[in-house]
Design an enzyme around this catalytic site. Structure first.
Site, PDB file in Angstrom:
ATOM      1  N   GLU A   1      -2.416  -2.374  -8.111  1.00  0.00           N
ATOM      2  CA  GLU A   1      -3.607  -2.570  -7.291  1.00  0.00           C
ATOM      3  C   GLU A   1      -3.918  -1.258  -6.588  1.00  0.00           C
ATOM      4  O   GLU A   1      -3.092  -0.359  -6.526  1.00  0.00           O
ATOM      5  CB  GLU A   1      -3.392  -3.690  -6.273  1.00  0.00           C
ATOM      6  CG  GLU A   1      -2.300  -3.422  -5.233  1.00  0.00           C
ATOM      7  CD  GLU A   1      -2.743  -2.565  -4.052  1.00  0.00           C
ATOM      8  OE1 GLU A   1      -3.932  -2.631  -3.675  1.00  0.00           O
ATOM      9  OE2 GLU A   1      -1.899  -1.829  -3.508  1.00  0.00           O
TER      10      GLU A   1
ATOM     11  N   HIS B   1      -5.168  -5.163  -1.405  1.00  0.00           N
ATOM     12  CA  HIS B   1      -6.051  -4.944  -0.259  1.00  0.00           C
ATOM     13  C   HIS B   1      -7.176  -5.977  -0.254  1.00  0.00           C
ATOM     14  O   HIS B   1      -8.353  -5.662  -0.458  1.00  0.00           O
ATOM     15  CB  HIS B   1      -6.621  -3.532  -0.305  1.00  0.00           C
ATOM     16  CG  HIS B   1      -5.601  -2.460  -0.093  1.00  0.00           C
ATOM     17  ND1 HIS B   1      -4.733  -2.059  -1.089  1.00  0.00           N
ATOM     18  CD2 HIS B   1      -5.297  -1.711   0.995  1.00  0.00           C
ATOM     19  CE1 HIS B   1      -3.950  -1.094  -0.617  1.00  0.00           C
ATOM     20  NE2 HIS B   1      -4.267  -0.879   0.641  1.00  0.00           N
TER      21      HIS B   1
ATOM     22  N   SER C   1       0.835  -1.192   0.000  1.00  0.00           N
ATOM     23  CA  SER C   1       0.000   0.000   0.000  1.00  0.00           C
ATOM     24  C   SER C   1       0.875   1.249   0.000  1.00  0.00           C
ATOM     25  O   SER C   1       1.675   1.447  -0.908  1.00  0.00           O
ATOM     26  CB  SER C   1      -0.953  -0.037   1.210  1.00  0.00           C
ATOM     27  OG  SER C   1      -1.962   0.921   1.091  1.00  0.00           O
TER      28      SER C   1
END
Length: 299
Positions: free
Chosen positions: A204, A269, A110
């Site tokens: 992503e 995620h 992330s």
């Protein structure tokens, strides 16, 4: 350069380079890490109350990360969680000192994408795009695959798409790059922006509307970041709106690159996310729905 794999008795340092760490999730994950047979060293910022969206002031987060890296006993620096903030502390790190300390494993995902880019740029190291302990997504499949990648990387060389969806068929060979889309786009114009040239890009994101995903992909395309890309692997797009709409816009924007594109790989995620190395050469086969590492993620 691939850092060395871990062994029982090694020390793993938990750091908080981004947002405040949910203490209940951290406490639930600590026995899992302890079960790996490692010593866990918890940074001050990991236990700090933090502010509204940062675990600690920029200088403190940079110092925590550097202290962990410079500790000769630490073999792996693992981000406890993401959030926001790594870009704010990168310029406060003495990268020359970290380079002199030698290679270590960086793991996280992330917001930690920015830190991966910095480690690749300034230290020339491969790293691990991995689930993080202080997260509801750090379930048994995710933690076990991270453990296997850290300790038994020879047994984690073939990664299979969870729900393979071939956008553009084909095979490709290249170095794995990428991570979180929004961090890659916001890193343009910095020393760590990197490039997809010669690479297989992993993408992503989470909680981004389709038009925002479109805007960020378009920004990367127009900047030339995708020039020379060899393949693209798409992970999860959790809470990003209608999955069919996201799939359609990514196909529209990425198909003209003329390289294999595989969707539905299931990293990011999402529960059970696998750990993928960055900076390691791999082969993509859309027909088989696989990424096969040319060498183990760690040495």
């Amino acid at each position: 350069m691939r850092p060395a794999r871990l062994s029982a008795g090694d020390t793993v340092a938990l750091v908080a380079p981004s947002g405040p760490v949910p203490q209940d999730l951290l406490d639930a994950a600590l026995p899992v890490l302890g079960g790996w047979g490692v010593k866990v060293r918890i940074g001050a910022g990991v236990r700090a109350s933090g502010g509204s969206y940062l675990s600690a002031p920029d200088q403190a987060r940079a110092a925590e990360f550097a202290e962990a890296w410079l500790d000769p006993e630490v073999r792996c620096v693992l981000a406890a969680r993401g959030g926001y903030g790594t870009q704010r502390m990168i310029d406060l790190v003495d990268w020359a000192a970290l380079r002199a300390a030698g290679p270590k494993v960086l793991a996280g995902s992330s917001d930690v994408t920015a830190l991966h880019r910095a480690v690749h740029t300034h230290l020339g190291l491969a790293s691990l795009l991995s689930p993080m302990p202080a997260s509801v997504l750090f379930d048994e499949p995710a933690s076990e695959h991270l453990r296997r990648t850290l300790f038994e990387p020879d047994h984690a060389r073939v990664l299979r798409a969870r729900e393979p969806d071939v956008v553009v068929p084909g095979r490709a060979l290249g170095v794995l790059v990428g991570g979180n889309l929004s961090l890659l786009a916001s890193g343009l114009g910095t020393a760590e922006q990197g490039s997809a040239r010669g690479g297989i890009v992993l993408l992503e994101d989470v909680t981004e509307s389709p038009y925002r995903i479109d805007r960020m992909v378009t920004q990367l395309l127009r900047s030339g970041w995708f020039d020379g890309v060899r393949g693209i692997v798409l992970g999860s797009w959790a809470a990003c709106g209608d999955p069919a709409e996201v799939r359609e816009l990514l196909a529209e924007r990425l198909s003209p690159l003329g390289v294999p594109v595989l969707s539905g790989f299931g990293f990011g995620h999402v529960a059970g996310s696998p750990t993928l190395p960055l900076g390691v050469s791999a082969s993509l086969d859309t027909e088989l729905g696989t990424l096969t590492l040319d060498s183990p993620a760690l040495d």
